[in-house]
Design a protein around this motif. Structure first.
Motif, PDB file in Angstrom:
ATOM      1  N   UNK A 155      51.480   3.653 -27.055  1.00 41.70           N
ATOM      2  CA  UNK A 155      52.469   4.597 -27.585  1.00 41.70           C
ATOM      3  C   UNK A 155      52.311   4.745 -29.099  1.00 41.70           C
ATOM      4  N   UNK A 156      52.082   3.641 -29.784  1.00 42.74           N
ATOM      5  CA  UNK A 156      51.974   3.675 -31.239  1.00 42.74           C
ATOM      6  C   UNK A 156      50.692   4.351 -31.709  1.00 42.74           C
ATOM      7  N   UNK A 157      49.637   4.281 -30.897  1.00 41.96           N
ATOM      8  CA  UNK A 157      48.334   4.801 -31.311  1.00 41.96           C
ATOM      9  C   UNK A 157      48.118   6.265 -30.952  1.00 41.96           C
ATOM     10  N   UNK A 158      48.858   6.767 -29.988  1.00 37.36           N
ATOM     11  CA  UNK A 158      48.620   8.142 -29.536  1.00 37.36           C
ATOM     12  C   UNK A 158      48.956   9.171 -30.616  1.00 37.36           C
ATOM     13  N   UNK A 159      48.137  10.220 -30.742  1.00 36.71           N
ATOM     14  CA  UNK A 159      48.475  11.307 -31.678  1.00 36.71           C
ATOM     15  C   UNK A 159      49.718  12.057 -31.216  1.00 36.71           C
ATOM     16  N   UNK A 160      50.423  12.642 -32.147  1.00 37.19           N
ATOM     17  CA  UNK A 160      51.610  13.428 -31.808  1.00 37.19           C
ATOM     18  C   UNK A 160      51.240  14.584 -30.885  1.00 37.19           C
ATOM     19  N   UNK A 161      52.135  14.900 -29.964  1.00 36.04           N
ATOM     20  CA  UNK A 161      52.008  15.980 -28.984  1.00 36.04           C
ATOM     21  C   UNK A 161      51.023  15.664 -27.861  1.00 36.04           C
ATOM     22  N   UNK A 162      50.542  14.424 -27.807  1.00 32.28           N
ATOM     23  CA  UNK A 162      49.667  14.032 -26.697  1.00 32.28           C
ATOM     24  C   UNK A 162      50.436  14.042 -25.379  1.00 32.28           C
ATOM     25  N   UNK A 163      49.693  14.164 -24.278  1.00 29.32           N
ATOM     26  CA  UNK A 163      50.256  13.983 -22.938  1.00 29.32           C
ATOM     27  C   UNK A 163      49.954  12.560 -22.500  1.00 29.32           C
ATOM     28  N   UNK A 164      50.960  11.882 -21.966  1.00 24.22           N
ATOM     29  CA  UNK A 164      50.756  10.539 -21.441  1.00 24.22           C
ATOM     30  C   UNK A 164      51.255  10.491 -20.006  1.00 24.22           C
TER      31      UNK A 164
END
Length: 594
Positions: A399-408
């Motif tokens: 969660x901390x590493x994902x770029x903003x607006x990513x889909x998870x």
């Protein structure tokens, strides 16, 4: 002038044009002879983007992903026989998540049923327990009565799927040979054909008109000072998260945002969210002092059993709020179920609540926020001590590493529970997806690829080894449609979730029948599907390879091997630390107040 035509061709072409009028933009098609007329009608219409997928089960889950991301209906086409049955798992998921899949199955003529005809099964309402509408549209004919019946059934189905009772619908198409458009069945006047299309060029959307009285709820919200808002799974947008945060601030009710809700990844609601609720309620002192007077639950049933048990045992007045009035309450203790869109409910309450009569206990809200902060501090401190092969830390760091607006996309079983237990609020917008309708582990890869196909932003799937194994066929879609997807594969070599269940005490029986280790080298399979495989051993490597894979825009699998038993012990250690700190804080406050 008369021209030669094939009745199957006209029948299916008219049907596909009707779907387009209702906003169908995507279709997933699996090969088969009996479905030839449907396949040709879809393929020759440029208004629909087609995805040809050999495996019907994967096709249906891929369609589910497309529908989730696009928030629009997606058609599925299969041939007759067992191919139809392969769709069922995805239909079940769509049913419980209210996703509009338009299931179009080809069939032999009705007179061949139960005659031993090849590839013929009883397809009559085969999905009856998990479908919003079914119709057998009958054998094609070009007379106006038959064509009118086809259009009427299509209109009824699409209005149900999109408006009246949102979810998957099933239309069963019987076909007689010949199937190909250049093999003719009759001659028709060209003016008659033009008349057919002109008669059916308008659609009649029905509007769902409902009035929900919330006057009694308003009185309760005005009266009850100690309240809690629970937000279960759904694909919530920014409008709802903003309104929910405003409602929380107005009522001074803290929000528990389930990890599958996405509200932990939204700026609007962070200051109101107690993301460590699953840790707090492990303290008997907390549950005793902070049993609310009222609970408002938006969306689906919470992920974690401990939250469900808290809901069941609480003496609070319970209100379930969702658009369709679904009874998302396995505890059977909620007396009020409101059929209203969550954002409309929030807006109405905010507009109508009487501020003069609204008395609030500020300490109720502030103490919950304070206790959440204590739990958050301890959690972060404990996580710093652990390596990346602790299952809870993997998704926490992701969660901390994902770029903003990513889909998870978060798989079922342990990944979604660890997210619910440990994921903290972030200041980034991350779009969360999960198959929490039926909570199965089948079709996870295909669903994630469907989501990724329609997104310009990076898509990441976090999944376990069993879920990954269940849907390895789905990885073929990444090659065929050039879909970039990063998969974080948590490999504990079997059903690690069973470590937390009483059956784990049963030694050999447990290992042989529940853990079921696969002992597979996944790298060979990933490479076979054109992907890159990385075996991750530490946090820095995880961070580097995650960044690398997101930039590569290809299929990448980051495998982290874990030990389920060791991860279970770490979870319990963290919870004990938090419980001790919460009990200490509550006891000290009680002593000061005395």
């Amino acid at each position: 002038m008369k021209i030669s035509v094939n009745r199957n061709t006209i029948w299916c072409d008219l049907f596909v044009n009707r779907l387009i009028e209702y906003g169908v933009k995507y279709a997933c098609i699996s090969p088969g002879s009996r479905s030839t007329p449907l396949t040709l009608a879809f393929s020759q219409n440029k208004s629909i983007k087609l995805f040809q997928i050999v495996d019907e089960r994967s096709s249906a889950f891929f369609a589910l992903g497309l529908a989730k991301k696009s928030k629009s209906p997606v058609a599925i086409v299969t041939t007759s026989g067992t191919a139809v049955a392969e769709l069922y798992p995805a239909i079940i998921e769509a049913f419980y998540q209210r996703i509009p899949l338009i299931v179009c199955t080809a069939d032999r003529p009705h007179y061949l049923r139960n005659t031993g005809a090849n590839q013929t099964i009883n397809q009559d309402n085969i999905f009856r327990n998990h479908i919003r509408y079914f119709a057998d549209v009958g054998l094609p004919d070009v007379n106006l009565k038959s064509l009118s019946s086809l259009i009427k059934k299509t209109d009824t189905a699409l209005n149900i799927a999109l408006i009246e009772n949102v979810g998957p619908i099933h239309l069963n198409f019987q076909f007689e040979k010949p199937f190909e458009p250049d093999t003719y069945t009759e001659k028709i006047d060209v003016n008659y054909i033009n008349k057919i299309y002109s008669l059916f060029n308008k659609i009649d959307f029905k509007e769902r008109k409902e009035t929900t009285s919330i006057d009694k709820v308003l009185k309760k919200l005005t009266h009850f000072e100690k309240g809690l808002i629970i937000v279960g799974y759904n694909n919530y947008d920014n409008q709802f998260s903003n309104l929910c945060a405003r409602l929380s601030s107005k009522l001074k009710y803290p929000v528990f945002a389930d990890a599958s809700s996405g509200l932990r990844c939204c700026n609007h609601s962070q200051k109101n969210v107690i993301e460590n609720f699953t840790s707090l309620i492990r303290s008997k002192n907390y549950k005793k002092e902070f049993d609310p007077e009222i609970i408002i639950q938006f969306g689906g049933t919470p992920t974690s059993n401990i939250v469900q048990n808290f809901f069941k045992e609480s003496k609070a007045e319970k209100i379930i709020v969702n658009e369709f009035g679904d009874k998302n309450d396995p505890s059977l203790t909620a007396r009020t179920i409101l059929k209203i869109k969550p954002e409309e409910f929030c807006q109405l309450i905010l507009e109508k609540i009487n501020l003069q009569k609204l008395t609030r206990r500020q300490d109720w809200f502030e103490k919950n926020i304070k206790l959440n902060e204590i739990a958050e501090t301890i959690k972060r401190r404990e996580f710093q001590k652990e390596e990346i092969n602790f299952e809870g830390k993997i998704i926490y760091e992701l969660y901390n590493l994902l770029p903003s607006k990513s889909n998870l996309m978060i798989s079922n079983s342990l990944p979604i529970r660890d997210a619910d237990f440990f994921v903290s609020c972030t200041n980034k917008q991350i779009n969360i997806f999960s198959n929490r309708g039926a909570s199965g582990i089948d079709g996870i890869n295909s669903t994630a690829l469907g989501i990724a196909k329609l997104s310009k932003e990076p898509t990441v799937l976090v999944t376990g080894d069993l879920a990954f194994y269940h849907d390895m066929n789905g990885l073929h879609n990444a090659i065929k449609f050039n879909i970039p997807l990063t998969i974080v594969l948590i490999n504990n070599n079997g059903g690690g979730i069973f470590e937390s269940l009483p059956i784990s005490r049963y030694g050999k029986t447990y290992i042989q029948n529940f853990v079921t280790p696969l002992d597979i080298d996944f790298s060979k399979f990933v490479e076979a599907y054109g992907g890159k495989h990385y075996l991750i051993s530490n946090f820095n490597e995880f961070k580097m390879k995650l960044d690398e894979s997101l930039k590569s825009r290809k299929l990448s699998v980051l495998e982290i091997r874990t030990n389920a038993k060791e991860s279970k012990l770490i979870r319990e250690k963290i919870w004990r630390s938090i419980t001790s700190a919460i009990d200490l804080y509550l006891n000290e406050n009680k002593s000061r107040s005395n």
